[in-house]
Motif scaffolding. Structure first.
Motif, PDB file in Angstrom:
ATOM      1  N   GLY A   1       4.544  11.750  -5.372  1.00 12.19           N
ATOM      2  CA  GLY A   1       3.879  13.039  -5.328  1.00 12.19           C
ATOM      3  C   GLY A   1       2.921  13.282  -6.479  1.00 12.19           C
ATOM      4  O   GLY A   1       2.542  14.432  -6.751  1.00 12.19           O
ATOM      5  N   LYS A   2       2.460  12.213  -7.157  1.00  9.39           N
ATOM      6  CA  LYS A   2       1.610  12.356  -8.342  1.00  9.39           C
ATOM      7  C   LYS A   2       0.116  12.298  -8.021  1.00  9.39           C
ATOM      8  O   LYS A   2      -0.713  12.369  -8.919  1.00  9.39           O
ATOM      9  CB  LYS A   2       1.961  11.273  -9.364  1.00  9.39           C
ATOM     10  N   GLY A   3      -0.208  12.152  -6.746  1.00 11.34           N
ATOM     11  CA  GLY A   3      -1.607  12.236  -6.350  1.00 11.34           C
ATOM     12  C   GLY A   3      -2.393  10.948  -6.425  1.00 11.34           C
ATOM     13  O   GLY A   3      -3.595  10.955  -6.188  1.00 11.34           O
ATOM     14  N   TYR A   4      -1.759   9.841  -6.764  1.00 14.08           N
ATOM     15  CA  TYR A   4      -2.484   8.562  -6.767  1.00 14.08           C
ATOM     16  C   TYR A   4      -1.802   7.575  -5.833  1.00 14.08           C
ATOM     17  O   TYR A   4      -0.624   7.712  -5.495  1.00 14.08           O
ATOM     18  CB  TYR A   4      -2.581   7.978  -8.187  1.00 14.08           C
ATOM     19  N   ASP A   5      -2.588   6.584  -5.408  1.00  9.03           N
ATOM     20  CA  ASP A   5      -2.091   5.534  -4.523  1.00  9.03           C
ATOM     21  C   ASP A   5      -1.908   4.239  -5.298  1.00  9.03           C
ATOM     22  O   ASP A   5      -2.535   4.035  -6.340  1.00  9.03           O
ATOM     23  CB  ASP A   5      -3.065   5.293  -3.366  1.00  9.03           C
ATOM     24  N   ILE A   6      -1.067   3.368  -4.763  1.00 10.62           N
ATOM     25  CA  ILE A   6      -0.829   2.054  -5.360  1.00 10.62           C
ATOM     26  C   ILE A   6      -1.209   0.973  -4.350  1.00 10.62           C
ATOM     27  O   ILE A   6      -0.811   1.017  -3.185  1.00 10.62           O
ATOM     28  CB  ILE A   6       0.647   1.881  -5.772  1.00 10.62           C
TER      29      ILE A   6
ATOM     30  N   MET B   1       0.862  -1.176   0.000  1.00  8.38           N
ATOM     31  CA  MET B   1       0.000   0.000   0.000  1.00  8.38           C
ATOM     32  C   MET B   1       0.901   1.229   0.000  1.00  8.38           C
ATOM     33  O   MET B   1       1.627   1.468   0.964  1.00  8.38           O
ATOM     34  CB  MET B   1      -0.914   0.022   1.231  1.00  8.38           C
ATOM     35  N   LYS B   2       0.886   1.982  -1.084  1.00  2.99           N
ATOM     36  CA  LYS B   2       1.714   3.181  -1.202  1.00  2.99           C
ATOM     37  C   LYS B   2       0.828   4.400  -1.424  1.00  2.99           C
ATOM     38  O   LYS B   2       0.014   4.415  -2.348  1.00  2.99           O
ATOM     39  CB  LYS B   2       2.701   3.047  -2.372  1.00  2.99           C
ATOM     40  N   LYS B   3       1.020   5.422  -0.596  1.00  3.46           N
ATOM     41  CA  LYS B   3       0.220   6.641  -0.704  1.00  3.46           C
ATOM     42  C   LYS B   3       0.942   7.688  -1.556  1.00  3.46           C
ATOM     43  O   LYS B   3       2.163   7.842  -1.479  1.00  3.46           O
ATOM     44  CB  LYS B   3      -0.045   7.215   0.687  1.00  3.46           C
TER      45      LYS B   3
END
Length: 306
Positions: free
Chosen positions: A281-286, A275-277
Motif C-alpha cells: 500500500g506504499k504507492g510503488y510497484d516492484i 510484478m507486484k503492484k
C-alpha cells in the motif's frame, strides 16, 4: 566456459531435420530426397492488435516463427500473436521438411492497437504504463544478485549498505514509454559505480566522463524495448532492450556471459520474474527481471517504480 547458443540452436534444428527426413522417408528401392519445400504462410487479422499466422508450406513441415523487430519466437503450424500496436511487422517463418530447412520473411499488417495493452495486469502496461513509467533499483538488500538460477543470490547479493555505497548506481533511472517505437531511456545521472571494471576500475563512484572506448556505450542514452507475454522461465513475459549498451543493473551481464570491456550484443533479453503492484500500500510497484548468463548462472535485478 562460454556456451555458443547459436551452434546449439543450429544443431537442434539439424537433428529435427534428420527426424523429419526419417519420418517421411520413401520406402522401396527408389529412395531420394524431395526438393526443398517452399515456405509460405497466410495471415488472419483478429483485430485489436492480434493476428493469426497459418503455415501453408507445400509439404509437411515443422514451423517456427520470429517477429524480426521484437525477437518474439513461437512454434506451431497455426499461431496467434499479440503485436499490440498498429503497423507493419516483418515475420520470418523457418521450416524443417523432408528436403531440408528453408525460410521466408513477409510483412504482416496490424490494423488497430490492442486497447487493453496498457493495463497494469499486462506485462507491457505494468512496465510502461499508458504513457511513460520510470524505475530505479529497489533501495533494499538483495536488489542485485547472482547465483545458479533465476532469482537466486547464492553466489553474491547486495546488502542494505550497498544502497549508500553504490548510491551512484541506485540513482539510475530506467524509463519506458508506451508507444509503437518502444522508447527506452537510460539516465545514469552523470555517474556510475565502477565495480572494479568500469572507467578507472575503482571500487566506488566515478563521473560518467570516465567511461571511454567501448564502455562509453553503457553511458546514458535512448534505446528501444519490446515486451512479450507468456514467455520466460516464470511465463510472465520477457523484456528485450535493443541497442548496443542498453542494460538494466550490472552492465557486464548479457545473455550467455559477462563481458567487462563493453557491450557484446545489440540487445539484452531479460526474463520477467515478478510484478507486484502497490507494494504494501506504499504507492510503488516492484519489477524483478533476470538475465541468463549461461551455464545455469543468472543475474537478477529488482526495480521500484518512481
Amino acid at each position: 566456459m562460454k556456451i555458443n547458443y547459436r551452434k546449439i540452436y543450429s544443431l537442434i534444428w539439424g537433428l529435427i531435420g534428420i527426424m523429419v527426413l526419417n519420418a517421411c522417408k520413401i520406402e522401396g528401392d527408389n529412395l531420394h530426397l524431395e526438393k526443398i519445400a517452399q515456405p509460405d504462410f497466410e495471415v488472419v487479422d483478429l483485430s485489436k492488435g492480434k493476428v493469426r499466422l497459418i503455415n501453408t508450406t507445400n509439404s509437411p513441415s515443422i514451423a517456427q516463427w520470429t517477429v524480426v523487430s521484437t525477437g518474439q519466437k513461437v512454434t506451431g503450424d497455426t499461431v496467434d500473436l499479440n503485436l499490440i500496436f498498429a503497423g507493419q511487422y516483418d515475420v520470418e517463418l523457418n521450416i524443417v521438411a523432408q528436403g531440408g530447412m528453408a525460410s521466408v520473411i513477409k510483412p504482416v499488417t496490424v490494423n488497430e492497437n490492442d486497447p487493453e495493452a496498457c493495463a497494469d495486469t499486462r506485462a507491457l502496461g505494468f512496465i510502461a504504463g499508458c504513457d511513460v513509467k520510470t524505475w530505479k533499483l529497489n533501495p533494499e538488500a538483495g536488489t542485485l544478485k547472482v547465483g545458479p538460477g533465476a532469482d537466486n543470490g547464492d553466489w553474491w547479493a547486495s546488502g542494505l549498505g550497498d544502497v549508500e555505497g553504490r548510491s551512484c548506481e541506485f540513482n539510475d533511472e530506467f524509463s519506458f514509454a508506451f508507444n509503437a517505437e518502444g522508447t527506452y531511456n537510460y539516465d545514469n545521472k552523470g555517474d556510475f559505480f565502477a565495480d572494479g571494471y568500469l572507467g578507472n576500475k575503482t571500487s566506488g563512484c566515478e563521473p560518467a566522463a570516465n567511461l571511454s572506448g567501448a564502455q562509453k556505450l553503457w553511458d546514458s542514452g535512448q534505446f528501444s524495448f519490446s515486451v512479450t507475454e507468456g514467455t520466460g522461465v516464470k511465463k510472465l513475459g520477457q523484456l528485450r532492450l535493443v541497442g548496443k549498451g542498453a542494460h538494466i543493473g550490472v552492465k557486464k551481464a548479457h545473455n550467455g556471459g559477462e563481458t567487462a570491456e563493453g557491450p557484446v550484443n545489440d540487445f539484452v533479453l531479460y526474463d520477467i520474474l515478478e510484478m507486484k503492484k502497490n507494494v504494501d500500500g506504499k504507492g510503488y510497484d516492484i519489477l524483478k527481471v533476470g538475465v541468463d548468463i549461461g551455464g545455469g548462472a543468472w543475474w537478477t535485478f529488482t526495480l521500484r517504480s518512481s
